[in-house]
Design a protein around this motif. Structure first.
Motif, PDB file in Angstrom:
ATOM      1  N   UNK A  20      28.406  18.606  62.247  1.00  0.00           N
ATOM      2  CA  UNK A  20      30.127  19.307  61.455  1.00  0.00           C
ATOM      3  C   UNK A  20      30.549  18.709  61.374  1.00  0.00           C
ATOM      4  N   UNK A  21      32.036  19.687  60.762  1.00  0.00           N
ATOM      5  CA  UNK A  21      32.784  18.565  60.533  1.00  0.00           C
ATOM      6  C   UNK A  21      33.859  18.534  62.354  1.00  0.00           C
ATOM      7  N   UNK A  22      34.372  17.447  62.459  1.00  0.00           N
ATOM      8  CA  UNK A  22      35.340  16.689  63.232  1.00  0.00           C
ATOM      9  C   UNK A  22      35.575  17.817  63.721  1.00  0.00           C
ATOM     10  N   UNK A  23      36.793  18.426  63.272  1.00  0.00           N
ATOM     11  CA  UNK A  23      37.616  19.394  64.065  1.00  0.00           C
ATOM     12  C   UNK A  23      37.258  20.111  64.900  1.00  0.00           C
ATOM     13  N   UNK A  24      35.860  21.153  64.319  1.00  0.00           N
ATOM     14  CA  UNK A  24      34.677  22.249  65.293  1.00  0.00           C
ATOM     15  C   UNK A  24      34.318  21.646  66.592  1.00  0.00           C
ATOM     16  N   UNK A  25      34.756  23.113  67.663  1.00  0.00           N
ATOM     17  CA  UNK A  25      34.947  23.220  68.342  1.00  0.00           C
ATOM     18  C   UNK A  25      33.392  23.627  68.790  1.00  0.00           C
ATOM     19  N   UNK A  26      32.227  23.970  68.276  1.00  0.00           N
ATOM     20  CA  UNK A  26      31.821  25.263  68.080  1.00  0.00           C
ATOM     21  C   UNK A  26      29.672  24.240  67.824  1.00  0.00           C
ATOM     22  N   UNK A  27      29.689  24.859  69.118  1.00  0.00           N
ATOM     23  CA  UNK A  27      27.448  24.143  69.041  1.00  0.00           C
ATOM     24  C   UNK A  27      26.635  25.092  68.802  1.00  0.00           C
ATOM     25  N   UNK A  28      25.940  24.541  67.901  1.00  0.00           N
ATOM     26  CA  UNK A  28      25.195  25.621  67.665  1.00  0.00           C
ATOM     27  C   UNK A  28      23.479  24.970  68.408  1.00  0.00           C
ATOM     28  N   UNK A  29      22.175  25.424  69.037  1.00  0.00           N
ATOM     29  CA  UNK A  29      20.922  24.535  69.751  1.00  0.00           C
ATOM     30  C   UNK A  29      19.738  25.672  68.120  1.00  0.00           C
ATOM     31  N   UNK A  30      19.368  25.131  68.468  1.00  0.00           N
ATOM     32  CA  UNK A  30      18.261  25.560  67.209  1.00  0.00           C
ATOM     33  C   UNK A  30      17.044  25.661  67.830  1.00  0.00           C
ATOM     34  N   UNK A  31      16.608  26.753  68.250  1.00  0.00           N
ATOM     35  CA  UNK A  31      15.305  27.048  68.936  1.00  0.00           C
ATOM     36  C   UNK A  31      13.735  26.829  68.086  1.00  0.00           C
ATOM     37  N   UNK A  32      13.294  26.921  67.892  1.00  0.00           N
ATOM     38  CA  UNK A  32      12.338  27.725  66.483  1.00  0.00           C
ATOM     39  C   UNK A  32      11.035  28.219  67.403  1.00  0.00           C
ATOM     40  N   UNK A  33      10.134  28.548  66.871  1.00  0.00           N
ATOM     41  CA  UNK A  33       8.927  29.807  67.753  1.00  0.00           C
ATOM     42  C   UNK A  33       8.081  29.108  68.421  1.00  0.00           C
ATOM     43  N   UNK A  34       6.610  29.149  68.097  1.00  0.00           N
ATOM     44  CA  UNK A  34       5.418  29.247  68.555  1.00  0.00           C
ATOM     45  C   UNK A  34       4.368  28.145  67.501  1.00  0.00           C
ATOM     46  N   UNK A  35       5.210  27.522  66.743  1.00  0.00           N
ATOM     47  CA  UNK A  35       4.918  26.409  66.077  1.00  0.00           C
ATOM     48  C   UNK A  35       5.158  25.550  66.072  1.00  0.00           C
ATOM     49  N   UNK A  36       6.311  25.030  66.790  1.00  0.00           N
ATOM     50  CA  UNK A  36       6.610  23.967  67.563  1.00  0.00           C
ATOM     51  C   UNK A  36       7.640  23.121  66.596  1.00  0.00           C
ATOM     52  N   UNK A  37       7.223  23.812  65.486  1.00  0.00           N
ATOM     53  CA  UNK A  37       8.867  23.116  64.871  1.00  0.00           C
ATOM     54  C   UNK A  37       9.906  22.790  64.588  1.00  0.00           C
ATOM     55  N   UNK A  38      10.559  21.424  64.526  1.00  0.00           N
ATOM     56  CA  UNK A  38      12.274  21.663  65.357  1.00  0.00           C
ATOM     57  C   UNK A  38      12.153  22.149  63.651  1.00  0.00           C
ATOM     58  N   UNK A  39      13.025  23.007  64.321  1.00  0.00           N
ATOM     59  CA  UNK A  39      13.891  24.180  63.024  1.00  0.00           C
ATOM     60  C   UNK A  39      14.943  23.062  62.224  1.00  0.00           C
ATOM     61  N   UNK A  40      15.008  21.255  61.571  1.00  0.00           N
ATOM     62  CA  UNK A  40      15.789  20.780  60.701  1.00  0.00           C
ATOM     63  C   UNK A  40      17.251  21.830  59.822  1.00  0.00           C
TER      64      UNK A  40
END
Length: 280
Positions: A20-40
């Motif tokens: 994201x933006x260089x100044x951001x200090x927030x990290x988001x981890x996105x976890x999909x469900x049982x489909x196994x899809x990597x939710x880009x």
């Protein structure tokens, strides 16, 4: 916005990393469900909001369990380590369905997790979906492990008779039937959300045909309230299991019923996104 193939960066972590933006200090981890899809797609949404975002592949990859079977919770802790190594100080986990189950569990063991957004969540641990690293799917085992020890789970009731909605199997009554059995074991399988120091945001639809996510969400709220911890519940009685954030067009499964409607699922997602955006 820059995207990296995480497998090239960290042997323990697989998926797609969005800077994201260089100044951001927030990290988001996105976890999909049982489909196994990597939710880009969803990860990109958070990245456009400014956060560094990791869409994690947490099963089905090289040296990973092919199914959701005794998946190590350390997988998610490694992903938190990865985000922190990229300069993130505020960690947000966004999980859907089985991914929400994982996110809630991870937050009970890692105090570095500041926020959990659990979409269509569960309040208990369930059995495996598919095979483990040994290639074996039966007899039933836990979805998760910690320190190589499987977590207690609600066992399947094999007497359940399939129910259908719009020609697809609706599994909601299966989960309800399983929960009605063996109260002692089911109590031990409860996710101990009161141990989580994270702020919890729960998103659930009242017409969820896959499992009773609204009932689960209310139980989570009750458990947290009993221990003096607040939880935000965002609910729409007409929405189903598949909640759509702004701009998302995630297809419905052709294997099982989701419930809800495209319109209601999107309205719930828009309301949830307004709450999430303020946190970001």
């Amino acid at each position: 916005m820059v995207t990296y193939d995480v497998e090239q960066l960290e042997g323990k972590v697989r998926g797609a990393f969005f800077k994201g933006i260089a100044s951001s200090r927030t990290g988001v981890l996105v976890l999909g469900g049982s489909s196994g899809r990597v939710d880009t797609g969803r990860a990109g949404l958070f990245s456009h909001a400014g956060a560094h975002t990791l869409a994690l592949q947490w099963f089905g990859g090289t040296n990973q369990s092919p199914g959701i079977c005794e998946v190590p919770l350390e997988t998610f802790i490694d992903a938190v380590d990865f985000l922190i190594s990229r300069g993130c100080e505020r960690i947000v986990l966004v999980g859907t369905s089985k991914g929400a189950e994982a996110a809630l569990l991870a937050s009970t063991i890692d105090p570095r997790i500041n926020v959990v957004v659990a979409v269509s969540p569960s309040s208990v641990v369930w059995g495996n979906i598919g095979a483990g690293v040994d290639g074996i799917a039966w007899p039933e085992r836990s979805s998760w492990s910690l320190d190589h020890t499987p977590l207690v789970f609600v066992p399947a009731d094999l007497s359940w008779q399939k129910e259908y909605r719009n020609g697809l199997v609706s599994y909601r009554s299966f989960f309800e039937k399983c929960l009605a059995n063996d109260p002692q074991t089911n109590s031990r399988a409860r996710i101990q959300v009161e141990k989580s120091t994270a702020d919890l945001v729960l998103v659930a639809g009242g017409d969820d045909a896959l499992w009773p996510s609204y009932d689960f969400a209310r139980k989570i709220v009750q458990s947290r309230r009993a221990h003096g911890r607040s939880t935000r519940l965002i609910f729409d009685k007409n929405a189903g299991h598949r909640v759509l954030f702004p701009g998302e067009t995630t297809p419905r499964s052709v294997l099982h019923a989701h419930g809800g409607t495209d319109e209601a699922d999107a309205l719930l997602g828009q309301e949830a996104w307004r709450a999430i955006a303020t946190m970001l």
